[in-house]
Design a protein around this motif. Structure first.
Motif, PDB file in Angstrom:
ATOM      1  N   ILE A   1      12.155 -19.871  15.726  1.00 39.70           N
ATOM      2  CA  ILE A   1      11.031 -20.759  15.632  1.00 39.70           C
ATOM      3  C   ILE A   1       9.870 -20.443  14.471  1.00 39.70           C
ATOM      4  O   ILE A   1       9.414 -21.326  14.141  1.00 39.70           O
ATOM      5  CB  ILE A   1      10.324 -20.064  17.088  1.00 39.70           C
ATOM      6  CG1 ILE A   1      11.197 -20.171  18.193  1.00 39.70           C
ATOM      7  CG2 ILE A   1       8.952 -20.258  17.059  1.00 39.70           C
ATOM      8  CD1 ILE A   1      10.620 -19.838  19.389  1.00 39.70           C
ATOM      9  N   PHE A   2       9.831 -19.145  14.118  1.00 43.73           N
ATOM     10  CA  PHE A   2       9.097 -18.958  13.009  1.00 43.73           C
ATOM     11  C   PHE A   2       9.605 -19.786  11.573  1.00 43.73           C
ATOM     12  O   PHE A   2       8.818 -20.333  11.069  1.00 43.73           O
ATOM     13  CB  PHE A   2       9.014 -17.372  12.501  1.00 43.73           C
ATOM     14  CG  PHE A   2       7.762 -16.738  13.265  1.00 43.73           C
ATOM     15  CD1 PHE A   2       6.797 -17.426  13.781  1.00 43.73           C
ATOM     16  CD2 PHE A   2       8.054 -15.558  13.556  1.00 43.73           C
ATOM     17  CE1 PHE A   2       5.872 -16.682  14.469  1.00 43.73           C
ATOM     18  CE2 PHE A   2       7.134 -14.736  14.302  1.00 43.73           C
ATOM     19  CZ  PHE A   2       6.063 -15.181  14.732  1.00 43.73           C
ATOM     20  N   LEU A   3      10.948 -19.946  11.376  1.00 42.68           N
ATOM     21  CA  LEU A   3      11.675 -20.594  10.381  1.00 42.68           C
ATOM     22  C   LEU A   3      10.826 -22.106  10.596  1.00 42.68           C
ATOM     23  O   LEU A   3      10.567 -23.150   9.765  1.00 42.68           O
ATOM     24  CB  LEU A   3      13.092 -20.679  10.342  1.00 42.68           C
ATOM     25  CG  LEU A   3      13.673 -19.489   9.407  1.00 42.68           C
ATOM     26  CD1 LEU A   3      15.047 -19.528   9.817  1.00 42.68           C
ATOM     27  CD2 LEU A   3      13.276 -19.542   8.242  1.00 42.68           C
ATOM     28  N   CYS A   4      11.073 -22.535  11.909  1.00 44.52           N
ATOM     29  CA  CYS A   4      10.649 -24.077  12.150  1.00 44.52           C
ATOM     30  C   CYS A   4       9.134 -24.219  11.708  1.00 44.52           C
ATOM     31  O   CYS A   4       8.931 -25.251  11.317  1.00 44.52           O
ATOM     32  CB  CYS A   4      11.071 -24.220  13.429  1.00 44.52           C
ATOM     33  SG  CYS A   4      12.830 -24.558  13.834  1.00 44.52           S
ATOM     34  N   LEU A   5       8.416 -23.609  12.286  1.00 46.98           N
ATOM     35  CA  LEU A   5       7.133 -23.392  11.957  1.00 46.98           C
ATOM     36  C   LEU A   5       6.723 -23.503  10.634  1.00 46.98           C
ATOM     37  O   LEU A   5       5.800 -24.274  10.170  1.00 46.98           O
ATOM     38  CB  LEU A   5       6.039 -22.404  12.733  1.00 46.98           C
ATOM     39  CG  LEU A   5       6.145 -22.546  14.400  1.00 46.98           C
ATOM     40  CD1 LEU A   5       5.499 -21.328  14.846  1.00 46.98           C
ATOM     41  CD2 LEU A   5       5.432 -23.920  14.592  1.00 46.98           C
TER      42      LEU A   5
ATOM     43  N   LEU B   1       7.309 -26.704   9.024  1.00 48.27           N
ATOM     44  CA  LEU B   1       6.347 -27.762   9.511  1.00 48.27           C
ATOM     45  C   LEU B   1       5.097 -27.516   8.611  1.00 48.27           C
ATOM     46  O   LEU B   1       4.370 -28.466   8.086  1.00 48.27           O
ATOM     47  CB  LEU B   1       6.230 -27.817  10.914  1.00 48.27           C
ATOM     48  CG  LEU B   1       7.155 -28.281  11.762  1.00 48.27           C
ATOM     49  CD1 LEU B   1       6.901 -28.176  13.231  1.00 48.27           C
ATOM     50  CD2 LEU B   1       7.607 -29.696  11.336  1.00 48.27           C
ATOM     51  N   VAL B   2       4.624 -26.193   8.375  1.00 46.18           N
ATOM     52  CA  VAL B   2       3.332 -25.946   7.907  1.00 46.18           C
ATOM     53  C   VAL B   2       3.738 -26.312   6.299  1.00 46.18           C
ATOM     54  O   VAL B   2       2.666 -26.923   5.659  1.00 46.18           O
ATOM     55  CB  VAL B   2       3.050 -24.575   7.851  1.00 46.18           C
ATOM     56  CG1 VAL B   2       1.902 -23.999   7.043  1.00 46.18           C
ATOM     57  CG2 VAL B   2       2.543 -24.243   9.516  1.00 46.18           C
TER      58      VAL B   2
ATOM     59  N   VAL C   1       1.370 -28.736   4.072  1.00 41.99           N
ATOM     60  CA  VAL C   1       0.474 -28.386   2.933  1.00 41.99           C
ATOM     61  C   VAL C   1       1.048 -29.313   1.642  1.00 41.99           C
ATOM     62  O   VAL C   1       0.378 -29.633   0.701  1.00 41.99           O
ATOM     63  CB  VAL C   1       0.864 -26.824   2.605  1.00 41.99           C
ATOM     64  CG1 VAL C   1       0.530 -26.521   1.200  1.00 41.99           C
ATOM     65  CG2 VAL C   1       0.258 -25.980   3.771  1.00 41.99           C
ATOM     66  N   ALA C   2       2.422 -29.435   1.683  1.00 42.08           N
ATOM     67  CA  ALA C   2       2.759 -30.457   0.536  1.00 42.08           C
ATOM     68  C   ALA C   2       2.367 -31.941   0.562  1.00 42.08           C
ATOM     69  O   ALA C   2       2.073 -32.219  -0.389  1.00 42.08           O
ATOM     70  CB  ALA C   2       4.325 -30.317   0.369  1.00 42.08           C
ATOM     71  N   PHE C   3       2.196 -32.342   1.653  1.00 42.85           N
ATOM     72  CA  PHE C   3       1.753 -33.535   2.006  1.00 42.85           C
ATOM     73  C   PHE C   3       0.104 -33.918   1.404  1.00 42.85           C
ATOM     74  O   PHE C   3      -0.333 -34.905   1.090  1.00 42.85           O
ATOM     75  CB  PHE C   3       1.812 -34.269   3.188  1.00 42.85           C
ATOM     76  CG  PHE C   3       1.415 -35.599   3.581  1.00 42.85           C
ATOM     77  CD1 PHE C   3       2.249 -36.378   3.083  1.00 42.85           C
ATOM     78  CD2 PHE C   3       0.604 -35.994   4.395  1.00 42.85           C
ATOM     79  CE1 PHE C   3       2.005 -37.772   3.385  1.00 42.85           C
ATOM     80  CE2 PHE C   3       0.047 -37.268   4.695  1.00 42.85           C
ATOM     81  CZ  PHE C   3       0.853 -38.309   4.118  1.00 42.85           C
TER      82      PHE C   3
ATOM     83  N   LEU D   1       8.593 -34.684   1.974  1.00 41.31           N
ATOM     84  CA  LEU D   1      10.000 -35.133   2.711  1.00 41.31           C
ATOM     85  C   LEU D   1      11.086 -34.265   2.316  1.00 41.31           C
ATOM     86  O   LEU D   1      12.158 -33.893   2.973  1.00 41.31           O
ATOM     87  CB  LEU D   1      10.236 -36.505   2.370  1.00 41.31           C
ATOM     88  CG  LEU D   1       9.589 -37.666   3.303  1.00 41.31           C
ATOM     89  CD1 LEU D   1       9.853 -38.864   2.701  1.00 41.31           C
ATOM     90  CD2 LEU D   1       9.998 -37.534   4.501  1.00 41.31           C
ATOM     91  N   GLY D   2      10.692 -33.774   0.745  1.00 45.76           N
ATOM     92  CA  GLY D   2      12.054 -32.959   0.524  1.00 45.76           C
ATOM     93  C   GLY D   2      11.898 -31.553   1.210  1.00 45.76           C
ATOM     94  O   GLY D   2      12.939 -31.056   1.339  1.00 45.76           O
ATOM     95  N   ILE D   3      10.689 -30.906   1.317  1.00 47.41           N
ATOM     96  CA  ILE D   3      10.523 -29.632   1.938  1.00 47.41           C
ATOM     97  C   ILE D   3      10.854 -29.881   3.530  1.00 47.41           C
ATOM     98  O   ILE D   3      11.642 -28.982   4.065  1.00 47.41           O
ATOM     99  CB  ILE D   3       8.958 -29.303   1.846  1.00 47.41           C
ATOM    100  CG1 ILE D   3       8.636 -28.833   0.495  1.00 47.41           C
ATOM    101  CG2 ILE D   3       8.918 -27.967   2.842  1.00 47.41           C
ATOM    102  CD1 ILE D   3       7.342 -28.608   0.244  1.00 47.41           C
ATOM    103  N   LEU D   4      10.659 -31.046   4.077  1.00 48.14           N
ATOM    104  CA  LEU D   4      10.975 -31.081   5.475  1.00 48.14           C
ATOM    105  C   LEU D   4      12.504 -31.186   5.762  1.00 48.14           C
ATOM    106  O   LEU D   4      13.142 -30.630   6.607  1.00 48.14           O
ATOM    107  CB  LEU D   4      10.516 -32.366   6.016  1.00 48.14           C
ATOM    108  CG  LEU D   4      10.648 -32.708   7.354  1.00 48.14           C
ATOM    109  CD1 LEU D   4       9.887 -31.633   8.383  1.00 48.14           C
ATOM    110  CD2 LEU D   4      10.310 -34.086   7.893  1.00 48.14           C
TER     111      LEU D   4
END
Length: 85
Positions: free
Chosen positions: A18-22, A25-26, A30-32, A45-48
């Motif tokens: 769950i922490f990995l998924c959060l 997303l964070v 931040v990158a966006f 998109l690359g980070i996602l």
């Protein structure tokens, strides 16, 4: 005592995933919103995509290891039951 540690590890793996998924997303958010040279739609998109693949692989391996343990335990119990017959 061993079962307590395995159960706690099972719960810890769930929390870690769950922490990995959060975190993915964070990091994407931040990158966006970062300024143009270091951020924007393409880095987000690359980070996602990269973070999602990483989270799936790490979480999948942890659950795989737990599954191997549980399957081995069930197999040992089944063999003991057959040996009693």
């Amino acid at each position: 005592m061993r079962d307590i540690f395995i159960g706690l590890f099972d719960k810890l793996v769930g929390v870690f995933v769950i922490f990995l998924c959060l975190g993915v997303l964070v990091g994407t958010g931040v990158a966006f919103v970062a300024p143009a040279p270091n951020g924007g739609l393409l880095p987000a998109l690359g980070i996602l995509i990269g973070g999602s693949i990483y989270a799936i692989m790490v979480g999948g391996m942890m659950y795989l290891f737990l599954g191997v343990y549980h399957n081995t335990k069930r197999t040992a119990e089944a063999i003991e039951e057959l040996a009693k017959r």
